[in-house]
Motif scaffolding. Structure first.
Motif, PDB file in Angstrom:
ATOM      1  N   THR A 140      38.590  55.057  16.617  1.00  0.00           N
ATOM      2  CA  THR A 140      38.297  55.912  17.767  1.00  0.00           C
ATOM      3  C   THR A 140      38.451  57.381  17.402  1.00  0.00           C
ATOM      4  OG1 THR A 140      39.030  54.189  19.312  1.00  0.00           O
ATOM      5  CG2 THR A 140      38.931  56.435  20.155  1.00  0.00           C
ATOM      6  N   LYS A 141      39.490  57.700  16.627  1.00  0.00           N
ATOM      7  CA  LYS A 141      39.695  59.087  16.207  1.00  0.00           C
ATOM      8  C   LYS A 141      38.514  59.595  15.386  1.00  0.00           C
ATOM      9  CE  LYS A 141      44.758  58.900  16.095  1.00  0.00           C
ATOM     10  NZ  LYS A 141      45.953  58.926  15.248  1.00  0.00           N
ATOM     11  N   LEU A 142      38.031  58.763  14.479  1.00  0.00           N
ATOM     12  CA  LEU A 142      36.916  59.163  13.628  1.00  0.00           C
ATOM     13  C   LEU A 142      35.649  59.385  14.450  1.00  0.00           C
ATOM     14  CD1 LEU A 142      35.815  59.696  10.806  1.00  0.00           C
ATOM     15  CD2 LEU A 142      35.359  57.252  10.584  1.00  0.00           C
ATOM     16  N   LYS A 143      35.355  58.457  15.374  1.00  0.00           N
ATOM     17  CA  LYS A 143      34.169  58.590  16.230  1.00  0.00           C
ATOM     18  C   LYS A 143      34.260  59.861  17.069  1.00  0.00           C
ATOM     19  CE  LYS A 143      31.417  54.858  15.901  1.00  0.00           C
ATOM     20  NZ  LYS A 143      29.957  54.922  15.709  1.00  0.00           N
ATOM     21  N   LEU A 144      35.439  60.094  17.634  1.00  0.00           N
ATOM     22  CA  LEU A 144      35.633  61.255  18.498  1.00  0.00           C
ATOM     23  C   LEU A 144      35.539  62.541  17.689  1.00  0.00           C
ATOM     24  CD1 LEU A 144      36.245  62.298  21.307  1.00  0.00           C
ATOM     25  CD2 LEU A 144      38.678  61.966  20.861  1.00  0.00           C
ATOM     26  N   TYR A 145      36.103  62.539  16.497  1.00  0.00           N
ATOM     27  CA  TYR A 145      36.046  63.724  15.639  1.00  0.00           C
ATOM     28  C   TYR A 145      34.601  64.057  15.273  1.00  0.00           C
ATOM     29  CZ  TYR A 145      36.702  66.759  11.597  1.00  0.00           C
ATOM     30  OH  TYR A 145      36.637  67.801  10.720  1.00  0.00           O
ATOM     31  N   ASN A 146      33.836  63.039  14.884  1.00  0.00           N
ATOM     32  CA  ASN A 146      32.434  63.249  14.496  1.00  0.00           C
ATOM     33  C   ASN A 146      31.572  63.684  15.673  1.00  0.00           C
ATOM     34  OD1 ASN A 146      32.906  62.604  11.819  1.00  0.00           O
ATOM     35  ND2 ASN A 146      32.433  60.434  12.092  1.00  0.00           N
ATOM     36  N   ALA A 147      31.955  63.254  16.879  1.00  0.00           N
ATOM     37  CA  ALA A 147      31.172  63.590  18.078  1.00  0.00           C
ATOM     38  C   ALA A 147      31.514  64.968  18.636  1.00  0.00           C
ATOM     39  CB  ALA A 147      31.381  62.527  19.156  1.00  0.00           C
ATOM     40  N   THR A 148      32.601  65.567  18.135  1.00  0.00           N
ATOM     41  CA  THR A 148      33.054  66.848  18.691  1.00  0.00           C
ATOM     42  C   THR A 148      33.305  67.874  17.597  1.00  0.00           C
ATOM     43  OG1 THR A 148      35.333  65.988  18.680  1.00  0.00           O
ATOM     44  CG2 THR A 148      34.102  65.815  20.743  1.00  0.00           C
ATOM     45  N   THR A 149      32.396  67.954  16.639  1.00  0.00           N
ATOM     46  CA  THR A 149      32.573  68.903  15.537  1.00  0.00           C
ATOM     47  C   THR A 149      32.534  70.353  16.012  1.00  0.00           C
ATOM     48  OG1 THR A 149      30.194  68.733  15.102  1.00  0.00           O
ATOM     49  CG2 THR A 149      31.659  67.337  13.780  1.00  0.00           C
ATOM     50  N   ALA A 150      31.924  70.592  17.171  1.00  0.00           N
ATOM     51  CA  ALA A 150      31.833  71.961  17.693  1.00  0.00           C
ATOM     52  C   ALA A 150      33.042  72.329  18.563  1.00  0.00           C
ATOM     53  CB  ALA A 150      30.551  72.128  18.504  1.00  0.00           C
ATOM     54  N   TRP A 151      33.934  71.376  18.794  1.00  0.00           N
ATOM     55  CA  TRP A 151      35.086  71.630  19.665  1.00  0.00           C
ATOM     56  C   TRP A 151      36.102  72.526  18.979  1.00  0.00           C
ATOM     57  CZ3 TRP A 151      40.284  70.313  18.897  1.00  0.00           C
ATOM     58  CH2 TRP A 151      41.128  70.528  19.980  1.00  0.00           C
ATOM     59  N   LYS A 152      36.660  73.458  19.743  1.00  0.00           N
ATOM     60  CA  LYS A 152      37.753  74.288  19.237  1.00  0.00           C
ATOM     61  C   LYS A 152      38.857  74.325  20.281  1.00  0.00           C
ATOM     62  CE  LYS A 152      34.878  77.276  16.349  1.00  0.00           C
ATOM     63  NZ  LYS A 152      34.438  78.670  16.086  1.00  0.00           N
ATOM     64  N   PRO A 153      40.114  74.292  19.850  1.00  0.00           N
ATOM     65  CA  PRO A 153      41.229  74.294  20.819  1.00  0.00           C
ATOM     66  C   PRO A 153      41.206  75.537  21.689  1.00  0.00           C
ATOM     67  CG  PRO A 153      42.002  73.798  18.592  1.00  0.00           C
ATOM     68  CD  PRO A 153      40.580  74.246  18.464  1.00  0.00           C
TER      69      PRO A 153
END
Length: 282
Positions: free
Chosen positions: A119-132
């Motif tokens: 799940t972490k990998l899928k979420l990471y790949n789906a949100t590459t543009a996310w910034k804290p």
């Protein structure tokens, strides 16, 4: 005796002559065996200093009751995709679990609400543009928000309410639009709200929005719990537009996503139009 001394001298001379070659052989063997060990050390240094393996979150699975920086990142990434609409508070509560379950279901993962490696990998790949987002930003926004936000939202919905619907009906409609179509264009969200109203008006369905929405098997958002996510402003506006008379569906009482629909029966309904990912039908 003389011969014995001669042999001893010859052997000693031979040993002295061979010594430099022995040293070279020893050194050569050292070099041969040094190279294989040197290569892994160089490779390790490259991985540690490079950017090829940036991990998403930590290694510990996240689940109901977890807290900390990893949960903060989890909530932020889910919110970036539109699956989480709660407060980013670094606490893994029921809203976070519902958002995780929805994300897992959408991405073909086991929908257990536990955030493991897959799940972490899928979420990471789906949100590459996310910034804290800095915590101070959200705090400032919170202070600036009006205290009567909930009341103003209800007032906005009620302004176009010509059917005499209750506040709870208006609220649950916004929840349904958000849970069913938050990733759709605005026109598609209004169409979903219109379908609910069209069913209310039809003698074949319950005569209230709540009755229509919670009719067994009617809406996916009810089945998977997304109906309880807090709707955003766009979902509320979509309900308001439908209440004001805009019906992009053209009077339809059904809609479905052809990519995820499992019912063969729904394909038999007369199709009117496609808006976004949804096909609207009679």
């Amino acid at each position: 005796m003389t011969k014995q001394k001669q042999w001893m001298i010859a052997a000693f001379t031979l040993a002295l002559a061979a010594a430099p070659f022995a040293g070279v052989i020893f050194e050569d063997h050292d070099l041969v065996y040094a190279k294989p060990y040197a290569a892994p050390q160089a490779a390790t240094g490259t991985v540690d200093g490079g950017e090829e393996a940036l991990p998403a979150f930590g290694t510990t699975p996240l689940k109901l009751g977890s807290s900390g920086q990893d949960v903060y990142e989890l909530q932020g990434r889910l919110k970036h995709l539109g699956y989480f609409n709660g407060k980013i508070d670094s606490k893994f509560g029921t809203k976070t679990k519902s958002a995780v379950t929805w994300f897992q279901w959408k991405f073909g993962l086991k929908s257990d609400g536990v955030v493991g490696a897959k799940t972490k990998l899928k979420l990471y790949n789906a949100t590459t543009a996310w910034k804290p987002t800095a915590p101070g930003t959200s705090t400032a926004q919170k202070k600036a928000a009006p205290k009567n936000t909930a009341k103003s939202n209800t007032a906005e919905l009620s302004s176009g309410n010509s059917m005499g619907l209750s506040e709870n009906d208006l609220k649950i409609m916004a929840n349904a639009v958000y849970g069913e179509a938050r990733g759709e264009p605005f026109e598609g969200q209004v169409a979903v709200a219109a379908v609910i109203l069209n069913r209310v008006k039809s003698p074949s369905f319950p005569n209230t929005p709540s009755g229509v929405i919670f009719q067994p098997g009617a809406f996916t958002a009810v089945a998977d719990g997304q109906i309880y996510l807090e709707p955003n402003e766009q979902a509320r506006k979509a309900v308001q537009q439908a209440l004001s008379g805009w019906d992009p569906s053209g009077g339809c009482i059904y809609y479905f996503n052809p990519k995820t629909a499992t019912s063969k029966w729904i394909w038999s309904r007369p199709q009117v139009k496609t808006i976004g990912e949804h096909i609207f039908c009679m």
